[in-house]
Design an enzyme around this catalytic site. Structure first.
Site, short mmCIF file in Angstrom:
data_model
loop_
_atom_site.label_atom_id
_atom_site.label_comp_id
_atom_site.label_asym_id
_atom_site.label_seq_id
_atom_site.Cartn_x
_atom_site.Cartn_y
_atom_site.Cartn_z
N SER A 162 98.44 73.93 56.34
CA SER A 162 98.99 73.44 57.66
C SER A 162 99.64 74.46 58.39
CB SER A 162 99.82 72.36 57.62
OG SER A 162 100.36 72.10 56.09
N GLU A 214 90.76 69.29 61.95
CA GLU A 214 90.55 70.47 62.81
C GLU A 214 89.83 71.53 61.89
OE1 GLU A 214 94.59 70.61 65.29
OE2 GLU A 214 94.88 71.14 63.20
N HIS A 238 91.56 71.82 58.60
CA HIS A 238 93.09 71.09 58.23
C HIS A 238 92.74 69.32 58.60
CE1 HIS A 238 97.19 70.29 60.28
NE2 HIS A 238 97.32 70.38 58.82
N ASN A 276 99.63 70.24 65.65
CA ASN A 276 100.88 70.58 65.31
C ASN A 276 101.43 71.52 66.21
OD1 ASN A 276 100.73 69.04 62.98
ND2 ASN A 276 100.29 70.44 61.59
P1 NAI Z 1 100.40 68.49 46.46
O1 NAI Z 1 101.83 69.07 45.97
O2 NAI Z 1 100.61 67.02 46.49
O3 NAI Z 1 99.24 69.08 45.77
C1 NAI Z 1 99.12 70.46 45.45
C2 NAI Z 1 98.39 70.59 44.15
O4 NAI Z 1 97.82 71.90 44.23
C3 NAI Z 1 98.97 70.37 43.09
O5 NAI Z 1 98.34 69.23 42.31
C4 NAI Z 1 99.18 71.56 42.28
O6 NAI Z 1 99.14 71.54 40.77
C5 NAI Z 1 97.87 72.20 42.70
N1 NAI Z 1 97.93 73.70 42.59
C6 NAI Z 1 98.88 74.67 42.75
N2 NAI Z 1 98.54 75.69 42.60
C7 NAI Z 1 97.06 75.65 42.07
C8 NAI Z 1 96.15 76.59 41.89
N3 NAI Z 1 96.33 77.98 41.76
N4 NAI Z 1 94.87 76.17 41.64
C9 NAI Z 1 94.56 74.90 41.69
N5 NAI Z 1 95.61 73.99 41.98
C10 NAI Z 1 96.74 74.35 42.20
O7 NAI Z 1 100.55 69.04 47.91
P2 NAI Z 1 99.68 68.52 49.17
O8 NAI Z 1 100.63 67.45 50.22
O9 NAI Z 1 98.36 67.78 48.70
O10 NAI Z 1 99.33 69.69 50.02
C11 NAI Z 1 98.19 70.77 49.42
C12 NAI Z 1 98.08 71.54 51.02
O11 NAI Z 1 97.62 70.76 51.93
C13 NAI Z 1 99.18 72.28 51.41
O12 NAI Z 1 98.77 73.83 51.70
C14 NAI Z 1 99.76 71.47 52.65
O13 NAI Z 1 100.25 72.41 53.44
C15 NAI Z 1 98.38 71.13 53.06
N6 NAI Z 1 98.58 69.79 53.94
C16 NAI Z 1 99.43 68.85 53.62
C17 NAI Z 1 99.65 67.73 54.38
C18 NAI Z 1 100.68 66.70 54.04
O14 NAI Z 1 100.82 65.60 54.87
N7 NAI Z 1 101.02 66.70 52.61
C19 NAI Z 1 98.83 67.71 55.65
C20 NAI Z 1 97.98 68.69 55.97
C21 NAI Z 1 97.73 69.92 55.15
#
Ligand code: NAI
Length: 415
Positions: free
Chosen positions: A142, A175, A163, A219
């Site tokens: 993001s 996006e 995104h 954003n």
């Molecule tokens: P989350 O914490 O729920 O999930 C992240 C996952 O990535 C975890 O399961 C973790 O174990 C895994 N992970 C970490 N390192 C890893 C690796 N080396 N290889 C494979 N998996 C790995 O986080 P979330 O909220 O799903 O966010 C994920 C991405 O999406 C981030 O970049 C965030 O900025 C982006 N994002 C999040 C939004 C939200 O509202 N939560 C909205 C838009 C984008």
């Protein structure tokens, strides 16, 4: 879903064309958390084969369970299509904790790992080192630079941004971002894949983001509103005005008024977002005093039970208090629109979006809220005056109207 990569090598006497066919069938979703599980679910629903990859079996399993739950709910409402069951779709979902081997047959990788640049760069390189020569890496970051994520991967032309908004199955906007090195083929394929992912609440809206700039479109346009809100929080504190009176300024016209919304998103998240834009856009994004104090105290909002409000009383009780409170007269909804219009003009000025309709449509699809250009076309002169006053009052030069907004020249630009 057939794409042609065409390379032309022209010299005086010959024309040689190298054509490589790429058929996107296999999507690897990296990171099985909140976003990854949603992305995997809609990819399965679109008919792709999906591999869900994370670092530990328990994380993959928990993501898989979320997908199963989502699909079963849809199956019970007959929303997966005639005779299609959740089990049918899940039969196309593999699991892995070994990215290097899982990526061998992937055509398209969507990355949703934690928001850390070194981790994103590392997984991007692993994908390019081990995947097929046509594999595309799309990051769901993001905030981070797509260009930087792909820079040392060995194939930056096959790296782009994709995104999503949370929750993925319900929010219409995606996006698609062009990094500095992203090839047109990569960008077009990503646009096409994004457009095929279903949304449970209407048609998907795919916003092409033509430049890799902080916050992309949605954003970014909403970011400077937070500068104004931080000023409003500090002003209310200075005048001893309770938060429910400040929230009453929204006049019930926002689904969540500012203090409730900030508690809901998390004070720490809000604080980090502001610091990120302070580094990448302007020092005027310096977090305000109230947010800094709450962050330092660990009163992070709803998730810790306390932020602006004491959440042990429940959300309904908070909303009733706001409804009954006398408005503080500190912030004004029109000003929020004026700030968004100004930022939307910056987005046009920097060439991030091709026209203002894209910006308004993306805001509606990503935020469920109208963008500023519809009303801004008629009100820009009055709003520019408002912003002059706001910039003087807050001392934040970033909020001053830019020439494109002040002059109304944006109204003559491409829609
Ligand atoms: P989350 O914490 O729920 O999930 C992240 C996952 O990535 C975890 O399961 C973790 O174990 C895994 N992970 C970490 N390192 C890893 C690796 N080396 N290889 C494979 N998996 C790995 O986080 P979330 O909220 O799903 O966010 C994920 C991405 O999406 C981030 O970049 C965030 O900025 C982006 N994002 C999040 C939004 C939200 O509202 N939560 C909205 C838009 C984008």
């Amino acid at each position: 879903m057939i794409y042609l990569f065409v390379t032309k090598n022209l010299n005086k006497n010959s024309m040689r064309m190298k054509i490589k066919m790429v058929d996107v069938k296999n999507i690897l979703v990296l990171g099985a958390g909140l976003m990854g599980s949603g992305i995997a679910q809609v990819s399965l629903m679109a008919g792709y084969n999906v591999k869900l990859v994370d670092v530990k079996d328990e994380f993959v399993d928990s993501g898989y369970a979320k997908i199963e739950e989502g699909l079963k709910k849809l199956e019970s409402k007959n929303a997966l299509g005639e005779g299609v069951t959740a089990a049918d779709l899940l039969a196309r979902c593999g699991k892995s904790i070994d990215l290097a081997s899982a990526v061998k047959d992937a055509d398209f990788v969507i990355e949703a790992v934690i928001e850390k640049m070194d981790v994103k760069k590392q997984v991007c390189k692993t994908v390019m080192d081990n995947g097929p020569s046509h594999v595309i890496f799309a990051s769901n970051t993001s905030t981070m630079s797509i260009t930087e994520i792909g820079k040392d991967s060995g194939a930056p032309e096959r790296v782009c941004g994709m995104h999503f908004f949370n929750p993925v199955p319900l929010m219409r906007c995606i996006e698609v971002i062009k990094g500095e090195s992203t090839s047109d083929d990569t960008f077009n394929i990503a646009m096409d894949v994004a457009g095929k992912l279903p949304c449970l609440r209407g048609d998907r809206y795919i916003a092409p983001v033509l430049k890799d700039r902080p916050g992309f479109i949605v954003n970014r346009m909403n970011a400077p509103v937070i500068i104004y809100l931080h000023w409003a929080f500090d002003e209310a504190k200075k005048r001893g005005i309770p938060w429910e009176r400040l929230d009453a300024d929204a006049g019930g016209k926002m689904p969540m008024p500012p203090c409730v919304l900030t508690d809901f998103t998390g004070i720490d998240t809000n604080y980090h977002i502001m610091n990120y834009y302070k580094e990448t856009l302007s020092p005027d994004f310096e977090p305000g005093e109230v947010i800094t104090e709450l962050n330092e105290k660990g009163d992070l909002g709803q998730k810790t039970g306390k932020g602006f409000y004491d959440w042990s009383q429940g959300r309904d009780a908070i909303m009733v208090k706001i409804k009954q409170a006398e408005a503080a007269g500190i912030f004004n909804l029109n000003t929020l629109f004026a700030i968004m219009l100004n930022e939307g003009c910056r987005i046009l000025d920097e060439g991030i979006a091709s026209g203002f309709k894209v910006i308004d449509d993306a805001n509606m699809a990503g935020m469920n809220a109208p963008g500023p250009f519809g009303a801004g076309k008629k009100n820009y002169e009055a709003w520019a005056k408002v912003l002059e006053e706001v910039a003087d009052k807050t001392g934040k030069e970033y909020l001053r109207p830019i020439e494109l907004m002040r002059s109304g020249a944006f109204t003559k630009m491409r829609k």
